[in-house]
Design a protein around this motif. Structure first.
Motif, PDB file in Angstrom:
ATOM      1  N   ASN A 102      40.225  46.184  31.185  1.00  0.00           N
ATOM      2  CA  ASN A 102      39.476  45.449  30.168  1.00  0.00           C
ATOM      3  C   ASN A 102      38.973  46.444  29.141  1.00  0.00           C
ATOM      4  O   ASN A 102      38.348  47.443  29.490  1.00  0.00           O
ATOM      5  N   THR A 103      39.273  46.206  27.872  1.00  0.00           N
ATOM      6  CA  THR A 103      38.921  47.163  26.829  1.00  0.00           C
ATOM      7  C   THR A 103      37.452  47.016  26.458  1.00  0.00           C
ATOM      8  O   THR A 103      36.848  45.963  26.657  1.00  0.00           O
ATOM      9  N   PRO A 104      36.845  48.083  25.897  1.00  0.00           N
ATOM     10  CA  PRO A 104      35.399  48.079  25.645  1.00  0.00           C
ATOM     11  C   PRO A 104      35.023  47.302  24.393  1.00  0.00           C
ATOM     12  O   PRO A 104      35.869  46.718  23.711  1.00  0.00           O
ATOM     13  N   ASP A 105      33.711  47.331  24.115  1.00  0.00           N
ATOM     14  CA  ASP A 105      33.170  46.748  22.879  1.00  0.00           C
ATOM     15  C   ASP A 105      33.403  45.247  22.783  1.00  0.00           C
ATOM     16  O   ASP A 105      33.928  44.744  21.794  1.00  0.00           O
ATOM     17  N   GLY A 106      33.023  44.529  23.832  1.00  0.00           N
ATOM     18  CA  GLY A 106      33.005  43.085  23.671  1.00  0.00           C
ATOM     19  C   GLY A 106      33.827  42.276  24.636  1.00  0.00           C
ATOM     20  O   GLY A 106      33.913  41.060  24.506  1.00  0.00           O
ATOM     21  N   THR A 107      34.467  42.889  25.646  1.00  0.00           N
ATOM     22  CA  THR A 107      35.155  42.107  26.666  1.00  0.00           C
ATOM     23  C   THR A 107      34.124  41.663  27.696  1.00  0.00           C
ATOM     24  O   THR A 107      33.572  42.491  28.421  1.00  0.00           O
ATOM     25  N   VAL A 108      33.863  40.363  27.749  1.00  0.00           N
ATOM     26  CA  VAL A 108      32.785  39.841  28.581  1.00  0.00           C
ATOM     27  C   VAL A 108      33.378  38.954  29.671  1.00  0.00           C
ATOM     28  O   VAL A 108      34.063  37.970  29.381  1.00  0.00           O
TER      29      VAL A 108
END
Length: 277
Positions: A102-108
């Protein structure tokens, strides 16, 4: 899961009788935590296919509702951001060992969501409680996977796609995307619609039970589902108010056309498969 089902059912009866979050006991919260753990492990699901049809597991959906009804709002942290919710986000330290990233900055990923192995979740994307994302599936940027939505294995959700969830009523099956489906960018699939195995859905297509599907393969009009192995795209057909004087040139409403998948080019999906390899 027999004991867990019995405990959730008992809690549900208490909740119907007026038990509130402040009245709930420690044992109740332990049951709710065990329930969320089982969802995240894929041991239980909000819906399952039985005898060729998708059916909701009502007790599982009740368990999800109890997690909202019997918990108080708390302050949580996500990176440098504080947020206020009854649920925390899902822990993701189990993903790498299964080949999922899961990539960073907003994967929830919300607590109570299942994510399979070798999957990819691109930021910003959101996977809600009760959702089930299968092995090898791509959830692309700006995608939303709604509560209880069931996404199969080797599915491609194009960027900016909305997969609606159906949490209530508990007896209603959620949106289902079966295995090996490719969803084009900007699609919206809502209200318990079922996309059959191996379908390709063209960009910006709206799939909902209220819009007819003109299946040119079996020569029938269907609602609420796509048969397997179809390529579908949106077209507009004349509306019943087409002759109204207010509409210059006629009024039209959306419809979905389904064709034989073998009659179309698969270059796009072939390229996707090559990239994954």
């Amino acid at each position: 899961m027999t004991n867990l089902q019995a405990e959730i059912t008992e809690l549900w009866h208490q909740y119907e009788d007026g038990v509130t979050a402040s009245d709930a006991e420690t044992e109740a919260y332990a049951t709710l935590e065990a329930f969320l753990d089982a969802l995240e492990a894929g041991e239980i699901r909000a819906a399952e296919k039985r005898d060729g049809e998708w059916h909701a597991n009502e007790w599982v959906k009740r368990g999800i509702l109890l997690n909202f009804g019997l918990r108080d709002i708390q302050t949580h942290s996500y990176g440098n951001v504080e947020y206020h919710d009854v649920l925390s986000l899902r822990e993701t330290d189990d993903l790498p060992e299964r080949g999922t990233r899961n990539t960073p900055d907003g994967t929830v990923i919300r607590r109570g969501a299942y994510v399979g192995g070798d999957a990819i979740l691109m930021s910003p994307a959101f996977v809600n409680i009760g959702a089930h994302v299968g092995d090898g599936t791509l959830v692309d940027s700006c995608d939303t996977v709604g509560s209880c939505a069931q996404i199969g294995a080797n599915v491609k959700l194009g960027a900016n796609t909305l997969i609606g969830g159906v949490l209530e009523p508990v007896e209603s099956a959620p949106v289902v995307i079966e295995d090996d489906v490719s969803i084009g960018a900007g699609c919206r699939i809502t209200s318990g619609f079922v996309v059959g195995e191996g379908c390709i859905v063209g960009e910006n297509t709206l799939l909902t039970p209220r819009i007819p599907v003109y299946d040119l393969v079996d020569e029938q009009i269907i609602y609420g589902s796509l048969p397997p192995e179809r390529r579908v795209f949106t077209r507009f057909v004349e509306s019943s108010v087409g002759e109204h004087e207010l509409f210059d040139g006629g009024a039209y409403k959306p419809a979905v056309v389904a064709t034989d998948i073998e009659a179309t080019t698969l270059e796009g999906t072939e390229r996707e498969a090559a990239l994954r390899e």
